[in-house]
Design a protein around this motif. Sequence first.
Motif, PDB file in Angstrom:
ATOM      1  N   PRO A 331       0.834  -1.209   0.000  1.00 52.98           N
ATOM      2  CA  PRO A 331       0.000   0.000   0.000  1.00 52.98           C
ATOM      3  C   PRO A 331       0.864   1.253   0.000  1.00 52.98           C
ATOM      4  N   ILE A 332       0.270   2.373  -0.375  1.00 53.17           N
ATOM      5  CA  ILE A 332       1.027   3.615  -0.542  1.00 53.17           C
ATOM      6  C   ILE A 332       0.273   4.772   0.112  1.00 53.17           C
ATOM      7  N   VAL A 333       1.021   5.668   0.732  1.00 55.71           N
ATOM      8  CA  VAL A 333       0.461   6.933   1.221  1.00 55.71           C
ATOM      9  C   VAL A 333       1.037   8.041   0.352  1.00 55.71           C
ATOM     10  N   VAL A 334       0.168   8.787  -0.315  1.00 55.38           N
ATOM     11  CA  VAL A 334       0.615   9.831  -1.239  1.00 55.38           C
ATOM     12  C   VAL A 334      -0.116  11.137  -0.939  1.00 55.38           C
ATOM     13  N   THR A 335       0.344  12.208  -1.575  1.00 55.65           N
ATOM     14  CA  THR A 335      -0.302  13.517  -1.429  1.00 55.65           C
ATOM     15  C   THR A 335      -1.156  13.838  -2.645  1.00 55.65           C
ATOM     16  N   GLY A 346      -4.302   2.937  -0.546  1.00 58.23           N
ATOM     17  CA  GLY A 346      -3.717   3.183   0.763  1.00 58.23           C
ATOM     18  C   GLY A 346      -4.381   4.411   1.353  1.00 58.23           C
ATOM     19  N   GLU A 347      -3.663   5.537   1.375  1.00 52.35           N
ATOM     20  CA  GLU A 347      -4.209   6.791   1.882  1.00 52.35           C
ATOM     21  C   GLU A 347      -3.719   7.954   1.028  1.00 52.35           C
ATOM     22  N   VAL A 348      -4.556   8.991   0.930  1.00 51.40           N
ATOM     23  CA  VAL A 348      -4.201  10.228   0.231  1.00 51.40           C
ATOM     24  C   VAL A 348      -4.369  11.376   1.211  1.00 51.40           C
ATOM     25  N   ALA A 360      -1.754   9.197   8.568  1.00 46.81           N
ATOM     26  CA  ALA A 360      -2.098   8.219   7.534  1.00 46.81           C
ATOM     27  C   ALA A 360      -1.165   7.015   7.584  1.00 46.81           C
ATOM     28  N   ILE A 361       0.125   7.285   7.763  1.00 47.46           N
ATOM     29  CA  ILE A 361       1.081   6.184   7.873  1.00 47.46           C
ATOM     30  C   ILE A 361       0.745   5.303   9.068  1.00 47.46           C
TER      31      ILE A 361
END
Length: 414
Positions: A331-335, A346-348, A360-361
């Motif tokens: 999964p990825i946390v991005v802006t 993941g999360e934005v 978010a992390i």
Amino acid sequence: MKILFSNTGPWGTGSATVVDAVSMELMRQGHEVKVFFPDAGFESMDMEKYYGNPDVYHIWEFPIRNNSVELYTFPLIITDPHPRNYRHAWTFRNLSIDQLRLYLDDFKARFGRIIEHFEPDIIECQHIWAMDHAVMKLGYPYISCAHHSDQLGFRYDSRMREYAARASQSASYIFAISELVRDEVLELYPISPGKVVVIGNGYDQETFRPRPVNRAELFRQFDLNIPAAAPMVTFAGKLSKTKGVDILLQANRLIQELREVHLVLFGAGDLEDVLDAGKPDQYSLENVHLLGHQTFDVLSKFHNAARLSTLPSRYEGFGIAALEAMGCGTPIVVTRTGGPDLFAVGEVVDKESPEQLAQAIMRVLSLPQEQYSALRKEAHQVAVKYSWRSVVEERLKYYQLVARSEGESLRVSM
């Protein structure tokens, strides 16, 4: 078909990843390809692929000189670091008029010889920038590919705006890597909307895939003191403010207060150029590991060993790095930049918010195993939809349109 690519720099950046992947897919489909790019000749573990394959890769070796004028290395479009250039390497904005003229004249001479011998059906220039302008001056049709860094460069370097604007007008088509980049191109350049085509990117699905990794052995290989039970978060990108590395290290200060989490950062650059020396207390380097520029195989292993990856960019035209992590089932946390947030699993979070990034992390790291496993599966399922094969099939449509509109392609004009 015969396709000739130019790029403003060597491997190690997003645009070079695109050229490499598109070129390999084109060759798999039976097309002929040549790639031209500048390089400063630094020794590296991955240089044999390029220096050892002169049938495909034509390397413009720097420094170059003409009488008293010298270019000690190839110039960058913006100030972000490049893995195959000097720290604080100059940009086009730093060049004198004579140095810029040397760059353009030397490029035209070398590229013109390749055109003469290769007789390409189509030329694709990465970035709407100086090389496109030089190809225009040579009198050949071309397609430009806008990667977002060239639009950042347009805003940063006022002298190059005329070159970029004229290059955009003369291009047969402009490939934009996302809707965000398309909107930027139409805002900045005097061209019609019908000329700009959105063609996204893919990722190397053979390398970035779910696979078992021995974490302990991997950590020993890179001399990393990471406990077996500690979660690891990866970051892949330039160590720059563009990529939000300073925001990530601000978020890390909040994260470490809650849990031992290890951040493994991949990419060229120096943290001294990113962090505010006058405010050291706002960052934390606790449990942060810097591994520099590594091969895709190494990066894939770390993504597979990681619990999460993050790309907290201030600006991001597409975000192949996010796809690469997701391709490994991570999964990825991005802006919210208009790039990876459109496909991220993941999360934005908002840009420039260490608090949101840290929260978010921690949310992803704290998921129950069943929910986390489902998220990993979803990340992989979304990623595999982005193939280089589909990217190349879309590109070929426009290559053929340009070749047909030129009669019998570039060879007729020669």
